[in-house]
Design an enzyme around this catalytic site. Sequence first.
Site, PDB file in Angstrom:
ATOM      1  CG  ASP A  99      32.028  42.800  55.480  1.00  0.00           C
ATOM      2  OD1 ASP A  99      32.975  42.564  54.701  1.00  0.00           O
ATOM      3  OD2 ASP A  99      31.610  43.955  55.700  1.00  0.00           O
ATOM      4  CB  ALA A 101      30.898  51.378  56.030  1.00  0.00           C
ATOM      5  CG  ASN A 137      37.916  45.139  47.434  1.00  0.00           C
ATOM      6  OD1 ASN A 137      37.223  45.031  48.426  1.00  0.00           O
ATOM      7  ND2 ASN A 137      38.980  44.373  47.216  1.00  0.00           N
TER       8      ASN A 137
END
Length: 489
Positions: free
Chosen positions: A240, A13, A299
């Site tokens: 990723d 990010a 997450n």
Amino acid sequence: MDTHHFIAFDFGAESGRCILGSLSNNKISLREISRFPTGMMTVGEHFHWNIFRLYEEMKKSLRICAAEKVNIESMALDTWGVDYSLVASDGSILSVPYAYRDPRTNGAMESLFKIMPREKIYELTGIQFLQLNTLFQLHAQKKDKSPLLDVATDLLFMPDTFNYLFTGIKKSEFTFATTSQLYNPVKKNWDPEIFKALGINIDIMQDIVKPGTVLGDLSERICKETGIDHMLVTAVASHDTGSAIVSIPAEDENFAYISSGTWSLMGIETHEPIISDKSLKYNFTNEGGAEGTFRFLKNIMGLWLVQECKHAWASKNYTYPQLVEIAQEAEPFKCLIDPDANDFLNPENMPEAIRNYCKKTGQPVPDSDAQIVRCVFESLALKYREVMDQLKELAVKPINKLHIIGGGTQNELLCQYAANATGVQVVTGPAEATATGNIMMQALALGYVKSLPEIRKIIKNSFDYKTYQPQKTADWNNAYHKFLSIINK
């Protein structure tokens, strides 16, 4: 053993990197070729990824590699999850992709649940509910009557988009496809009921390839532009986290992991998805992994909170090590937050959002930068404890160790806090887990290694690791009960 060279493009990010990986004598070595910002760009009221700038950065990196006169056999890309581009019938990319933190998905989950119940979506996909998932992005775009959907013939996820730009080939890679909440892990394909609920033609989706698949050759035009003679383009675990999990130096299956960076992805590796009433209640996700495994995980907002605090304090020129240092001087457990609260998804000012959260939950309001950072680190560690307890309920095997991989391993304070909070031994490394996993999956695709266990053995032999034992567990147990009372308000 001959030396084999590969290029990994690893997009996070904050930044993208080109890493040259070399495999020789059952060891892997890495060297950073270039680094460049990825950062969201603002257009009007919306957040986007400037993929064309990133495409140019990748070509610049290939020129540097070509100048080194090394025989690079393959390149591959991994990125964050869920985001996508739309392609027209003439092959042109329609607009720059939205970024997952864009506010257009506010209310999208509740809106779609009126068409298809939450329980049904989870039954079909086994994916954690986050408003940023591709499913809700598409629903928001459809609800907004986007003309792009009317003319799009193909949807390409972020890594697939770059693979298309470099090869002209349109495919979707398995690990990334599973993050979208459009994929059915039991049927092992896109789910037609999901697309019917969206009102979008399923034909815009691509055939799915497994990680470790050679897609094709770098196009002749790109070869001429960059000076590369010839190179293969490979689909690795292109989400990723999927690449990062490949790099866990595990000796058995009795471990949990955290891929620590902007997000903290915490879970276990399984051979089949876990889809149950309890996994729905705890909002766990089943994302694809290498060699047909699944990443059963959650997450957690992760070091995004610290990154945004640092951004808000730009005039003070803090480094990340300085933020860790000042946090150690602050009062322990003075205030705590739920890192996953919507308040922290993309606020204009993160320190102010943290202070407001503490105020509205009846806690002391942090009065210094040090106290804010301490609050974030302790809250993240306590969130890890909550998820660890849930994993122990849901897992079919014991969890005796916690592996932390990725850039967050450099934050030794947070790693120690993770051991203290969870009460299990923590092993950290490699820090460059994602690039390492990317490169080793290329080696698998080209036949230089044969299996995931072999990959992990090579990785274990290639890097140094640090171990943390739990400390002050009574204090952390007391803090955990306080944390639960705060986040359950």
